[in-house]
Design an enzyme around this catalytic site. Structure first.
Site, PDB file in Angstrom:
ATOM      1  N   GLY A 144     -29.191-115.378  14.335  1.00  0.00           N
ATOM      2  CA  GLY A 144     -30.142-115.625  13.543  1.00  0.00           C
ATOM      3  C   GLY A 144     -31.593-115.778  14.705  1.00  0.00           C
ATOM      4  N   THR A 191     -34.413-104.583  17.492  1.00  0.00           N
ATOM      5  CA  THR A 191     -35.322-105.042  18.803  1.00  0.00           C
ATOM      6  C   THR A 191     -34.150-104.849  20.021  1.00  0.00           C
ATOM      7  OG1 THR A 191     -34.237-107.365  18.053  1.00  0.00           O
ATOM      8  CG2 THR A 191     -36.461-106.979  17.739  1.00  0.00           C
ATOM      9  N   ASN A 192     -32.888-104.938  19.462  1.00  0.00           N
ATOM     10  CA  ASN A 192     -31.717-104.318  20.717  1.00  0.00           C
ATOM     11  C   ASN A 192     -30.890-103.570  20.019  1.00  0.00           C
ATOM     12  OD1 ASN A 192     -32.945-106.828  22.063  1.00  0.00           O
ATOM     13  ND2 ASN A 192     -31.523-108.144  20.773  1.00  0.00           N
ATOM     14  N   GLY A 194     -33.333-111.599  11.309  1.00  0.00           N
ATOM     15  CA  GLY A 194     -34.054-112.617  10.975  1.00  0.00           C
ATOM     16  C   GLY A 194     -33.498-113.653   9.832  1.00  0.00           C
ATOM     17  N   GLU A 210     -42.494-116.994  15.485  1.00  0.00           N
ATOM     18  CA  GLU A 210     -41.770-116.097  16.188  1.00  0.00           C
ATOM     19  C   GLU A 210     -42.758-114.665  16.568  1.00  0.00           C
ATOM     20  OE1 GLU A 210     -38.169-114.484  14.996  1.00  0.00           O
ATOM     21  OE2 GLU A 210     -37.407-114.803  16.934  1.00  0.00           O
ATOM     22  N   PRO A 229     -30.190-105.351  14.547  1.00  0.00           N
ATOM     23  CA  PRO A 229     -31.573-105.404  14.513  1.00  0.00           C
ATOM     24  C   PRO A 229     -32.365-104.009  15.099  1.00  0.00           C
ATOM     25  CG  PRO A 229     -30.855-106.608  16.468  1.00  0.00           C
ATOM     26  CD  PRO A 229     -29.447-105.868  15.552  1.00  0.00           C
ATOM     27  N   CYS A 254     -34.430-112.173  21.225  1.00  0.00           N
ATOM     28  CA  CYS A 254     -34.738-113.488  20.402  1.00  0.00           C
ATOM     29  C   CYS A 254     -34.454-114.858  21.360  1.00  0.00           C
ATOM     30  CB  CYS A 254     -33.610-113.586  19.418  1.00  0.00           C
ATOM     31  SG  CYS A 254     -31.730-113.426  20.212  1.00  0.00           S
TER      32      CYS A 254
HETATM   33  P1  NAD Z   1     -34.598-108.066  10.652  1.00  0.00           P
HETATM   34  O1  NAD Z   1     -34.163-109.267   9.977  1.00  0.00           O
HETATM   35  O2  NAD Z   1     -35.869-107.441  10.006  1.00  0.00           O
HETATM   36  O3  NAD Z   1     -33.360-106.926  10.288  1.00  0.00           O
HETATM   37  C1  NAD Z   1     -32.161-106.984  11.060  1.00  0.00           C
HETATM   38  C2  NAD Z   1     -31.047-106.396  10.099  1.00  0.00           C
HETATM   39  O4  NAD Z   1     -30.960-107.000   8.970  1.00  0.00           O
HETATM   40  C3  NAD Z   1     -31.678-104.792   9.743  1.00  0.00           C
HETATM   41  O5  NAD Z   1     -30.664-104.077  10.070  1.00  0.00           O
HETATM   42  C4  NAD Z   1     -32.091-105.030   8.362  1.00  0.00           C
HETATM   43  O6  NAD Z   1     -32.140-103.725   7.765  1.00  0.00           O
HETATM   44  C5  NAD Z   1     -31.345-106.116   7.943  1.00  0.00           C
HETATM   45  N1  NAD Z   1     -31.755-107.067   6.914  1.00  0.00           N
HETATM   46  C6  NAD Z   1     -32.883-107.762   6.934  1.00  0.00           C
HETATM   47  N2  NAD Z   1     -32.924-108.465   5.791  1.00  0.00           N
HETATM   48  C7  NAD Z   1     -32.183-108.227   5.008  1.00  0.00           C
HETATM   49  C8  NAD Z   1     -31.424-108.734   3.743  1.00  0.00           C
HETATM   50  N3  NAD Z   1     -32.348-109.688   3.163  1.00  0.00           N
HETATM   51  N4  NAD Z   1     -30.391-108.310   3.290  1.00  0.00           N
HETATM   52  C9  NAD Z   1     -29.734-107.608   3.856  1.00  0.00           C
HETATM   53  N5  NAD Z   1     -29.872-106.954   5.256  1.00  0.00           N
HETATM   54  C10 NAD Z   1     -31.189-107.380   5.711  1.00  0.00           C
HETATM   55  O7  NAD Z   1     -34.791-108.399  11.942  1.00  0.00           O
HETATM   56  P2  NAD Z   1     -35.271-107.287  13.433  1.00  0.00           P
HETATM   57  O8  NAD Z   1     -36.722-107.282  13.356  1.00  0.00           O
HETATM   58  O9  NAD Z   1     -34.316-106.028  13.481  1.00  0.00           O
HETATM   59  O10 NAD Z   1     -35.068-108.311  14.688  1.00  0.00           O
HETATM   60  C11 NAD Z   1     -35.762-109.301  15.123  1.00  0.00           C
HETATM   61  C12 NAD Z   1     -35.222-110.512  14.305  1.00  0.00           C
HETATM   62  O11 NAD Z   1     -33.935-110.662  14.583  1.00  0.00           O
HETATM   63  C13 NAD Z   1     -36.133-111.872  15.048  1.00  0.00           C
HETATM   64  O12 NAD Z   1     -36.102-112.976  14.145  1.00  0.00           O
HETATM   65  C14 NAD Z   1     -34.854-112.244  16.210  1.00  0.00           C
HETATM   66  O13 NAD Z   1     -35.114-113.573  16.698  1.00  0.00           O
HETATM   67  C15 NAD Z   1     -33.524-111.944  15.513  1.00  0.00           C
HETATM   68  N6  NAD Z   1     -32.532-111.764  16.534  1.00  0.00           N
HETATM   69  C16 NAD Z   1     -31.657-112.532  16.656  1.00  0.00           C
HETATM   70  C17 NAD Z   1     -30.580-112.263  17.406  1.00  0.00           C
HETATM   71  C18 NAD Z   1     -29.510-113.362  17.600  1.00  0.00           C
HETATM   72  O14 NAD Z   1     -28.410-112.955  18.513  1.00  0.00           O
HETATM   73  N7  NAD Z   1     -29.511-114.691  17.401  1.00  0.00           N
HETATM   74  C19 NAD Z   1     -30.703-111.056  18.180  1.00  0.00           C
HETATM   75  C20 NAD Z   1     -31.490-110.208  17.917  1.00  0.00           C
HETATM   76  C21 NAD Z   1     -32.717-110.557  17.065  1.00  0.00           C
END
Ligand code: NAD
Length: 461
Positions: free
Chosen positions: A235, A136-137, A217, A356, A134, A268
């Site tokens: 997630g 965010t981190n 996400g 969120e 992500p 998250c």
């Molecule tokens: P994001 O879902 O926009 O992106 C995360 C990654 O997934 C990126 O590399 C993005 O390019 C990829 N991605 C997004 N949609 C996709 C798809 N349909 N197919 C394939 N790849 C895809 O999330 P973000 O904005 O980077 O991070 C924030 C979100 O992530 C929040 O919902 C947060 O709660 C969650 N998060 C969860 C954890 C955890 O450990 N559970 C940790 C960090 C962030």
């Protein structure tokens, strides 16, 4: 380390990209998923054939040292590039990942002996892992994933968030250099140079990728689950915190401000909404305001809603921004040091509670009693089973909420970041896999169990 300005950042990133695309031995960036997987496969084979557990530990120690050296630089680069979070908090997050992510020591063999002989279980590598990370981190997730995956004997290809590709390219390259300097193979870590959703899907579907690990996400979780591969999915969440009438309110107020404002609430597991028993609600808000929150009232909350929500969804323009910047944009000037905007709303159905937000805007709901507060918290968490917390001195209430929430992380009487091991016990991880059940992932999550049975021999009794 001196501070990087924007121009220096672009210079560093373009040098990294050019150099590593120039074909050096520790090159980490690939245009094509197939080339990245081939390189990762070769690195994994070399790791398996030529390097034992001690060698892996040397590589991991080198990665930890590199990450500590780079913590300030990559934190600054991440904030500049993504526009999310706070440099001082990101430094703490990177150091946490460097210091408290378990290495190969966590992979304990298991042995059973009996009348029929001996059975040994060991943890084995999957091979090449595809990791989607992500914004965010960005560097923290790469580091936790890389340490755990290499500890388990794997190699990994990262498909990072496009908005963090510069800092991630820099960091993956530096980590790879550290591995090579410690005697390890090149390409244990690699990355798609121009990551997209298409490249993430191509990687996840690649025939030689044995395990998919995603952090993000709902979209990426769904894609990983549909990849046809074994998937570990970190997630989304929407972590509630409950404060009851028995809580130490000074501690609760201060800790909630610290937790909910950490890196501007983009983690998250950070506190996303508060349910407070009505009898103590005013006192709790008073402490929160003393500790760095500013309370928004009436029309201010309505204006904030218009600003940060877009047709019921979080407006990404405000994700991870400082509280003072968000307040300014909706027409209220607050002190630049303000950590959090506190908004009392009428119920758990308010959009600030249900969404969120990932920003330092914290909805606060007054609940008639602790049982109602727990029910509201359960509804607000929406079944993600990610993280929840409670402030109380009543062990029955603490137990009741812990059981009811059924989350990967439950934090009692501390900021939620303590559940990640920061100022709290236990290991750190930035991939908290609730949908697939691994919780705070480690090398154990990234390995498979293999059993060897020996009939009648090797017992000593
Ligand atoms: P994001 O879902 O926009 O992106 C995360 C990654 O997934 C990126 O590399 C993005 O390019 C990829 N991605 C997004 N949609 C996709 C798809 N349909 N197919 C394939 N790849 C895809 O999330 P973000 O904005 O980077 O991070 C924030 C979100 O992530 C929040 O919902 C947060 O709660 C969650 N998060 C969860 C954890 C955890 O450990 N559970 C940790 C960090 C962030």
């Amino acid at each position: 380390m001196h501070g990087l300005n924007e121009q220096e950042l672009h210079y560093v990133v373009s040098r990294v990209v050019n150099r590593i695309k120039g074909g050096q031995s520790s090159a980490a960036l690939f245009d094509d998923p197939d080339m990245a997987v081939n390189a990762a496969q070769a690195a994994h084979e070399q790791l398996t054939k030529q390097h034992g557990l001690q060698a892996r530990t040397r590589m991991i120690d080198a990665m930890r040292a590199c990450a500590r050296d780079e913590a300030a630089r990559v934190s600054q680069m991440a904030v500049l590039e993504t526009g999310l979070g706070r440099v001082e908090d990101k430094i703490l997050k990177n150091l946490l990942a460097a210091d408290k992510t378990p290495g190969a020591e966590i992979l304990k063999p298991n042995c059973v002996t009996g009348d029929f002989g001996l059975m040994l279980t060991e943890r084995a590598a999957f091979g090449v892992i595809a990791a989607v990370t992500p914004c965010t981190n960005p560097t923290e997730t790469i580091l936790c994933n890389a340490i755990g995956m290499i500890a388990g004997g794997n190699s990994v290809v990262f498909n990072v968030h496009p908005s963090a590709k510069g800092v991630c390219a820099y960091f993956v390259t530096r980590l790879n250099e550290a591995i090579v300097a410690a005697g390890g193979p090149a390409h244990l870590l690699s990355m798609i140079a121009e990551p997209t959703i298409a490249s993430a899907n191509a990687l996840m579907a690649h025939e030689r990728v044995r395990l998919v690990v995603v952090t993000g996400g709902p979209g990426v979780v769904k894609a990983a689950m549909q990849s046809g591969k074994r998937a570990i999915c970190g997630g989304p969440g929407n972590p509630p915190v409950v404060v009851d009438e028995t809580a130490d309110l000074s501690k609760a107020g201060e800790s909630i401000v610290k937790g909910a404002s950490f890196d501007n609430n983009i983690i998250c597991s950070d506190e996303k909404e508060v349910f407070c028993v009505a009898d103590v609600a005013d006192r709790l808000k008073q402490v929160m305001v003393q500790k760095g929150a500013v309370e928004m009232r009436g029309q201010e909350i309505a204006r904030l809603e218009k600003l940060v929500l877009d047709s019921g969804h979080t407006n990404k323009d405000w994700v991870g921004k400082n509280a003072s910047v968000i307040a300014q944009a909706m027409g209220k000037t607050v002190d630049a040091g303000t950590r959090l905007l506190l908004c009392e709303v009428d119920s758990e159905d308010h959009p600030f509670v249900k969404t969120e937000l990932l920003m330092p805007v914290l909805p606060f709901v007054r609940s008639p009693d602790v049982d109602t507060a727990i029910k509201q918290a359960k509804k607000a968490e929406q079944g993600y089973r990610h993280t929840a917390g409670m402030y109380s001195t009543n062990i029955d209430a603490l137990h009741k909420m812990a059981v009811a929430m059924d989350c990967s992380i439950f934090v009692k009487n501390a900021p939620h970041y303590s559940g990640l091991g920061f100022e709290g016990e236990g290991h750190a991880s930035f991939t908290i896999a609730s949908p697939t059940g691994e919780g705070l992932t480690t090398a154990l999550s990234f390995t498979r169990e293999r059993r060897c049975t020996l009939k009648d021999h090797f017992r000593v009794v």
